[in-house]
Scaffold this motif. Structure first.
Motif, PDB file in Angstrom:
ATOM      1  N   ASN A 171      47.464  25.010  28.490  1.00  0.00           N
ATOM      2  CA  ASN A 171      46.765  26.087  27.799  1.00  0.00           C
ATOM      3  C   ASN A 171      47.471  27.409  28.133  1.00  0.00           C
ATOM      4  O   ASN A 171      48.474  27.409  28.848  1.00  0.00           O
ATOM      5  N   LEU A 175      47.514  27.613  32.495  1.00  0.00           N
ATOM      6  CA  LEU A 175      46.306  26.925  32.954  1.00  0.00           C
ATOM      7  C   LEU A 175      46.342  25.475  32.482  1.00  0.00           C
ATOM      8  O   LEU A 175      46.720  25.193  31.356  1.00  0.00           O
ATOM      9  N   ARG A 305      38.654  24.940  39.614  1.00  0.00           N
ATOM     10  CA  ARG A 305      38.774  23.827  38.667  1.00  0.00           C
ATOM     11  C   ARG A 305      39.716  24.187  37.504  1.00  0.00           C
ATOM     12  O   ARG A 305      40.343  23.313  36.914  1.00  0.00           O
ATOM     13  N   GLY A 308      43.515  23.061  38.176  1.00  0.00           N
ATOM     14  CA  GLY A 308      43.906  21.704  38.551  1.00  0.00           C
ATOM     15  C   GLY A 308      43.465  20.673  37.539  1.00  0.00           C
ATOM     16  O   GLY A 308      43.047  21.008  36.433  1.00  0.00           O
ATOM     17  N   HIS A 309      43.575  19.416  37.935  1.00  0.00           N
ATOM     18  CA  HIS A 309      43.149  18.336  37.046  1.00  0.00           C
ATOM     19  C   HIS A 309      42.943  17.069  37.873  1.00  0.00           C
ATOM     20  O   HIS A 309      43.335  17.005  39.054  1.00  0.00           O
ATOM     21  N   PHE A 317      40.391  15.018  42.417  1.00  0.00           N
ATOM     22  CA  PHE A 317      40.775  16.254  41.736  1.00  0.00           C
ATOM     23  C   PHE A 317      41.978  16.824  42.477  1.00  0.00           C
ATOM     24  O   PHE A 317      41.970  16.933  43.706  1.00  0.00           O
ATOM     25  N   LEU A 385      37.362  30.409  28.515  1.00  0.00           N
ATOM     26  CA  LEU A 385      37.461  29.749  29.809  1.00  0.00           C
ATOM     27  C   LEU A 385      36.227  30.027  30.671  1.00  0.00           C
ATOM     28  O   LEU A 385      35.881  29.256  31.572  1.00  0.00           O
ATOM     29  N   SER A 387      33.247  29.645  30.079  1.00  0.00           N
ATOM     30  CA  SER A 387      32.198  28.623  30.003  1.00  0.00           C
ATOM     31  C   SER A 387      32.344  27.612  31.141  1.00  0.00           C
ATOM     32  O   SER A 387      31.361  27.173  31.727  1.00  0.00           O
ATOM     33  N   VAL A 388      33.577  27.252  31.471  1.00  0.00           N
ATOM     34  CA  VAL A 388      33.840  26.303  32.557  1.00  0.00           C
ATOM     35  C   VAL A 388      33.670  26.991  33.913  1.00  0.00           C
ATOM     36  O   VAL A 388      33.096  26.433  34.855  1.00  0.00           O
ATOM     37  N   LEU A 390      31.777  29.558  34.642  1.00  0.00           N
ATOM     38  CA  LEU A 390      30.361  29.806  34.922  1.00  0.00           C
ATOM     39  C   LEU A 390      29.682  28.541  35.431  1.00  0.00           C
ATOM     40  O   LEU A 390      28.805  28.598  36.288  1.00  0.00           O
ATOM     41  N   ASP A 391      30.116  27.405  34.923  1.00  0.00           N
ATOM     42  CA  ASP A 391      29.549  26.156  35.410  1.00  0.00           C
ATOM     43  C   ASP A 391      29.962  25.919  36.865  1.00  0.00           C
ATOM     44  O   ASP A 391      29.161  25.463  37.684  1.00  0.00           O
ATOM     45  N   ARG A 394      27.845  28.243  38.989  1.00  0.00           N
ATOM     46  CA  ARG A 394      26.470  27.735  39.126  1.00  0.00           C
ATOM     47  C   ARG A 394      26.415  26.621  40.180  1.00  0.00           C
ATOM     48  O   ARG A 394      25.541  26.614  41.043  1.00  0.00           O
TER      49      ARG A 394
END
Lengths: 401, 175
Positions: A171, A175, A305, A308-309, A317, A385, A387-388, A390-391, A394
């Motif tokens: 990306n 990223l 996160r 990485g992958h 991970f 990005l 959205s991920v 923020l997860d 959280r």
């Protein structure tokens, strides 16, 4: 009834700027660039600059520092980051009275406002300082007050290498890069040893005059938390309750600093160049977020996160696509001889997620709304990005509240 | 979520006019013409987007009025039913003139509360934190699904379809 005070963040008043400056404690140079950003926000969109103009400005800057004959040629645009305008060029010159040579160089110039609003002076000083310890581009000249360029800029050497395998996809901004198992083995050792070296360098040096050194135990964490809380306050468009929850929690739970280190601030895959044939790191890039602080910050940032992958068996991970968490922590301790406090690491993982959200969802969107950069369309794309992130935030917060 | 249509359109337009168009081969007439058309269409959409909802409501009102006027002369059960539905929709829309403004105010107020309870030790603060974190989880899943095609997820198959998540939410509200 509570009286809501309307703040127009696109046209900030001097009263509001001073109020913000008083509420958040940040380093002097950080305060300088953030305050300037607010004072130049209204009616100052980015003006597209041609290669010809940049070449003229480059010639002017070099002339101010180098009195011999020289020639700038082969200017071309570079892409790769989300924050700076970059032009590569060749300089035909005779440095140090030696024979005539051609040096490939890179100009890094800010747009009207950057997704990471930072100081070119600090970037220049930091690269210069670490160049004998870690592979970095050679820095030549800086124009932090925009005397020669339309916006602050610096010139450094062009380094050979790639940020991702030639045949791979990723990306934007590197990223989600998958280096593959062969490169992973070769690069992970240097990735850890360079970080360990950086964190063990002395910090009280005259060459780092643009950096403040933390003195009280919580200074490092407070300056850092306040930096990003301040940017969120200045730039965020839509309120996000989770950000207020995390910001308040961090300010009330600042960890003590046990050893002050030089921090890269964006230490991850995508920010180093490597040689594909030898699997060696040729240069560390993007030092603009560097500062003096807590080593856990760089570790936590790399663990995001977003960088990485999962491995090929889908069991571990891989941090920055290089190492599992266990390997990462063990290797850091071995290379650095420094300890890792898991509570402090968790605090900085919260800060890392928070900071990344501030950058992509706060500064990026605000700059695009005000047409501040040469790639606003990329900034809007990058805001997804969040959205991920923020997860992630959280999940990290749910372990402490 | 910040990727709104107006922001996306305005930045795409800047990219087209300031970066892409000047770099196009001037001898490639087809590419030149089509890129100008892309810019023209995007400009039209971008200029009209702020009025799009009002325009749609005005058009709905227009046809509803016409249906009411036609009714004595040429009516049908379908037309009567649709007229009633249109009236209901228009009433609701008039009662909520600006959903975005109210949504933002509500987010701001809840964000302020989140900041106040972020480190409180009493029961109310703890309960509020738990509620806020739990609500985040639900909303974030919808956002991640909305943005799935951007490619940020490490395991895209774990994210439900957006239409499924929206339907579940509507089902919850109606029960």
């Amino acid at each position: 009834m509570k009286q809501a005070l309307f703040i127009d963040k696109n046209d900030p008043s001097e009263f509001w700027i001073e109020d913000i400056r008083g509420r958040f404690r940040v380093e002097r140079e950080v305060d300088k660039v953030l305050s300037k950003k607010l004072r130049t926000r209204k009616n100052c969109p980015y003006k597209a600059t041609s290669l010809e103009t940049l070449v003229s400005c480059t010639q002017a800057l070099i002339s101010a520092h180098y009195s011999e004959k020289f020639k700038v040629s082969a200017p071309r645009w570079l892409i790769g980051g989300a924050s700076k305008i970059q032009m590569a060029f060749n300089l035909n010159w005779s440095p140090g009275g030696n024979k005539n040579q051609i040096t490939e160089m890179v100009l890094r110039m800010e747009p009207a406002a950057s997704v990471c609003e930072t100081s070119r002076l600090r970037e220049f000083q930091l690269i210069k300082y670490v160049e004998e310890a870690i592979p970095v581009p050679t820095v030549y000249w800086e124009d932090s007050d925009a005397k020669y360029f339309p916006y602050p800029a610096l010139i450094c050497g062009f380094c050979q290498g790639v940020t991702k395998p030639t045949q791979s996809t990723s990306n934007v901004s590197g990223l989600g890069t998958n280096l593959g198992s062969h490169l992973r083995k070769g690069l992970s050792g240097e990735f850890m040893s360079h970080l360990a070296t950086l964190h063990n360098l002395p910090i009280d040096e005259p060459g780092l005059s643009a950096f403040d050194i933390p003195s009280a135990p919580q200074d490092a964490a407070r300056w850092n938390v306040d930096w990003w809380r301040r940017v969120w306050q200045e730039d965020s468009n839509q309120p996000v309750p989770l950000m207020d929850l995390a910001g308040g929690w961090m300010s009330a739970n600042l960890p003590d600093l046990d050893k002050a280190s030089l921090i890269h601030g964006d230490y991850r895959t995508g920010n180093f160049l490597f040689d594909e044939t030898t699997s060696t790191i040729t240069a560390w890039l993007d030092w603009e977020l560097g500062h003096i602080g807590d080593r856990h910050e760089d570790l936590a940032w790399a663990m995001s996160r977003a960088f990485g992958h999962m491995d090929e068996t889908d069991t571990d991970f891989l941090i920055c696509g290089l190492l599992s968490e266990n390997e990462f922590i063990t290797q850091y301790k071995v290379h650095s001889g420094l300890s890792i406090n898991l509570e402090t690491l968790h605090f900085y993982r919260i800060l890392a997620a928070y900071k990344a959200i501030v950058i992509v969802l706060g500064a990026g969107v605000r700059n695009a709304m005000n047409s501040k950069s040469h790639q606003d369309v990329l900034l809007v794309w990058l805001s997804g990005l969040a959205s991920v992130l923020l997860d992630d935030l959280r999940q990290l917060m749910s372990k402490v509240v | 979520m910040e990727i709104t249509l107006d922001l996306a359109l305005s930045t795409i337009l800047r990219s087209m006019t300031e970066v892409i168009l000047p770099a196009l081969d001037s001898s490639n007439k087809l590419a030149q013409e089509q890129s100008q058309l892309v810019v023209g269409l995007l400009t039209l959409l971008s200029n009209r987007e702020p009025d799009r909802l009002t325009y749609t409501l005005t058009e709905l009102e227009h046809y509803k009025d016409l249906a009411v006027k036609l009714n004595p002369f040429w009516s049908s059960d379908i037309l009567k039913s649709l007229t009633a539905t249109a009236e209901e929709l228009l009433d609701k829309a008039k009662g909520n003139p600006d959903t975005e403004v109210i949504l933002n105010k509500l987010r701001r107020e809840i964000a302020d509360i989140a900041g106040q309870v972020s480190d409180g030790t009493d029961k109310a603060a703890r309960e509020a934190r738990t509620l806020i974190l739990s609500a985040c989880s639900e909303q974030q899943l919808r956002e991640r699904s909305w943005l799935l095609m951007q490619g940020w997820e490490t395991d895209p198959s774990s994210i439900p379809e957006l239409s499924e998540l929206l339907r579940l939410r509507q089902d919850d509200l109606s029960t």
